[in-house]
Design a protein around this motif. Sequence first.
Motif, PDB file in Angstrom:
ATOM      1  N   GLY A  45       0.737   0.998  32.203  1.00 40.58           N
ATOM      2  CA  GLY A  45       0.113   0.054  31.129  1.00 40.58           C
ATOM      3  C   GLY A  45       0.878  -0.274  29.823  1.00 40.58           C
ATOM      4  N   GLY A  46       2.421   0.321  29.775  1.00 36.73           N
ATOM      5  CA  GLY A  46       2.940   0.160  28.670  1.00 36.73           C
ATOM      6  C   GLY A  46       2.618   0.748  27.220  1.00 36.73           C
ATOM      7  N   ASN A  47       1.894   2.027  27.436  1.00 36.89           N
ATOM      8  CA  ASN A  47       1.399   2.879  26.406  1.00 36.89           C
ATOM      9  C   ASN A  47       2.580   3.235  25.296  1.00 36.89           C
ATOM     10  OD1 ASN A  47      -0.770   3.175  28.378  1.00 36.89           O
ATOM     11  ND2 ASN A  47      -1.621   4.095  26.573  1.00 36.89           N
TER      12      ASN A  47
ATOM     13  N   ASN B 230       9.763  -7.214  25.629  1.00 36.48           N
ATOM     14  CA  ASN B 230      10.145  -6.146  26.305  1.00 36.48           C
ATOM     15  C   ASN B 230      11.181  -6.355  27.426  1.00 36.48           C
ATOM     16  OD1 ASN B 230       7.348  -5.764  25.405  1.00 36.48           O
ATOM     17  ND2 ASN B 230       7.785  -3.645  26.130  1.00 36.48           N
ATOM     18  N   ARG B 231      12.450  -5.620  27.543  1.00 30.67           N
ATOM     19  CA  ARG B 231      13.191  -5.568  28.607  1.00 30.67           C
ATOM     20  C   ARG B 231      12.762  -4.527  29.871  1.00 30.67           C
ATOM     21  NH1 ARG B 231      18.595  -3.711  26.495  1.00 30.67           N
ATOM     22  NH2 ARG B 231      19.269  -4.395  28.502  1.00 30.67           N
TER      23      ARG B 231
ATOM     24  N   PHE C 213      -1.923  -6.136  29.349  1.00 26.57           N
ATOM     25  CA  PHE C 213      -1.330  -4.798  28.296  1.00 26.57           C
ATOM     26  C   PHE C 213      -0.487  -5.329  27.318  1.00 26.57           C
ATOM     27  CE2 PHE C 213      -3.227  -3.095  32.087  1.00 26.57           C
ATOM     28  CZ  PHE C 213      -4.264  -2.174  31.545  1.00 26.57           C
ATOM     29  N   ASN C 214      -0.024  -6.772  27.082  1.00 25.51           N
ATOM     30  CA  ASN C 214       0.877  -6.890  25.991  1.00 25.51           C
ATOM     31  C   ASN C 214       0.226  -8.057  25.146  1.00 25.51           C
ATOM     32  OD1 ASN C 214       3.257  -7.181  24.745  1.00 25.51           O
ATOM     33  ND2 ASN C 214       3.990  -8.682  26.084  1.00 25.51           N
ATOM     34  N   PRO C 215      -0.893  -7.625  24.659  1.00 30.48           N
ATOM     35  CA  PRO C 215      -1.748  -8.428  23.657  1.00 30.48           C
ATOM     36  C   PRO C 215      -1.005  -9.273  22.365  1.00 30.48           C
ATOM     37  CG  PRO C 215      -2.454  -6.360  23.021  1.00 30.48           C
ATOM     38  CD  PRO C 215      -1.534  -6.440  24.476  1.00 30.48           C
TER      39      PRO C 215
ATOM     40  N   PHE D   3       0.978  -5.702  33.387  1.00 29.72           N
ATOM     41  CA  PHE D   3       1.343  -5.504  31.882  1.00 29.72           C
ATOM     42  C   PHE D   3       1.452  -6.518  31.281  1.00 29.72           C
ATOM     43  CE2 PHE D   3       4.783  -5.259  28.721  1.00 29.72           C
ATOM     44  CZ  PHE D   3       4.124  -4.771  27.802  1.00 29.72           C
ATOM     45  N   LEU D   4       2.260  -7.545  31.701  1.00 26.61           N
ATOM     46  CA  LEU D   4       2.390  -8.889  30.908  1.00 26.61           C
ATOM     47  C   LEU D   4       1.095  -9.773  30.732  1.00 26.61           C
ATOM     48  CD1 LEU D   4       5.776 -10.057  32.834  1.00 26.61           C
ATOM     49  CD2 LEU D   4       5.342  -9.050  30.592  1.00 26.61           C
TER      50      LEU D   4
END
Length: 251
Positions: free
Chosen positions: A78-80, A118-119, A111-113, A107-108
């Motif tokens: 989730g990109g923490n 991001n690459r 979880f990317n509010p 994620f996109l």
Amino acid sequence: MRLPTQFRQKQLLYFHQQQEAISVYENAYYRWLTCSRVLQSLMLKSRPWQLTLPHHNTLLLPLLFFRPNRVIELGLGGGNLSRFLKKIAPAIDLVTIEYQQNVIDCFLKFFNPQSQENRIIHADINHWFGHHSPDGHNWIIYDIYQQPKVANRPPNTLLQLLVTTLTPDSCFSINLPEPSAPELTLLLKQLRCWKSSHRLYYFTVARYRNVIIQLLPKSWPINGAKAVSESYLPPKLIPPWLKCWQAGKEG
């Protein structure tokens, strides 16, 4: 990590059944990602960059001692980690490699509010490292979801491949979920053989079954866990993170 009781009151936002079931839930305060009903990522909706799982703090302990400029993160979830790193040091060149496209999609979407750029590379890690050189990246973070243990697990060929890519000035952080004592002993022995140019430390996480392993360059002046003054970390985080560091063991 099993789903805590306080998150039982939840709303299902996403479900995908493939090799394992991937789900996204939320309540009034949190949004989280599960794989096969095991909690993988937990985002505080009011402060999405805040680390919420204790083993992530331990995984990022090298931030006490250096200022990374190029990082390869293996496993997105989730990109923490990426949200935290981009918050404290927006200029970090962060590349994330994730094998499952539906995890990237989650994620996109969920979880990317803050629409953080991001690459993210959709690729098999073995294949990617076989065709790309990590030269210039001074930190590799291994945080890959692993299915429950099975008998006759093959040797740690991926970890061996990754360790061989380290330069004398780069570091490697590994999250191991629920390793048995014999597995941990064997892996520590292997890591020492594979990379004698680095110091090896390992940490257990209170109330969790994760073990975090850190391979740090011997050239780093750690000097009894003295943090560098120019650390990216906010000053309020340095004392508790140092306490966490001091609880580790040298392998």
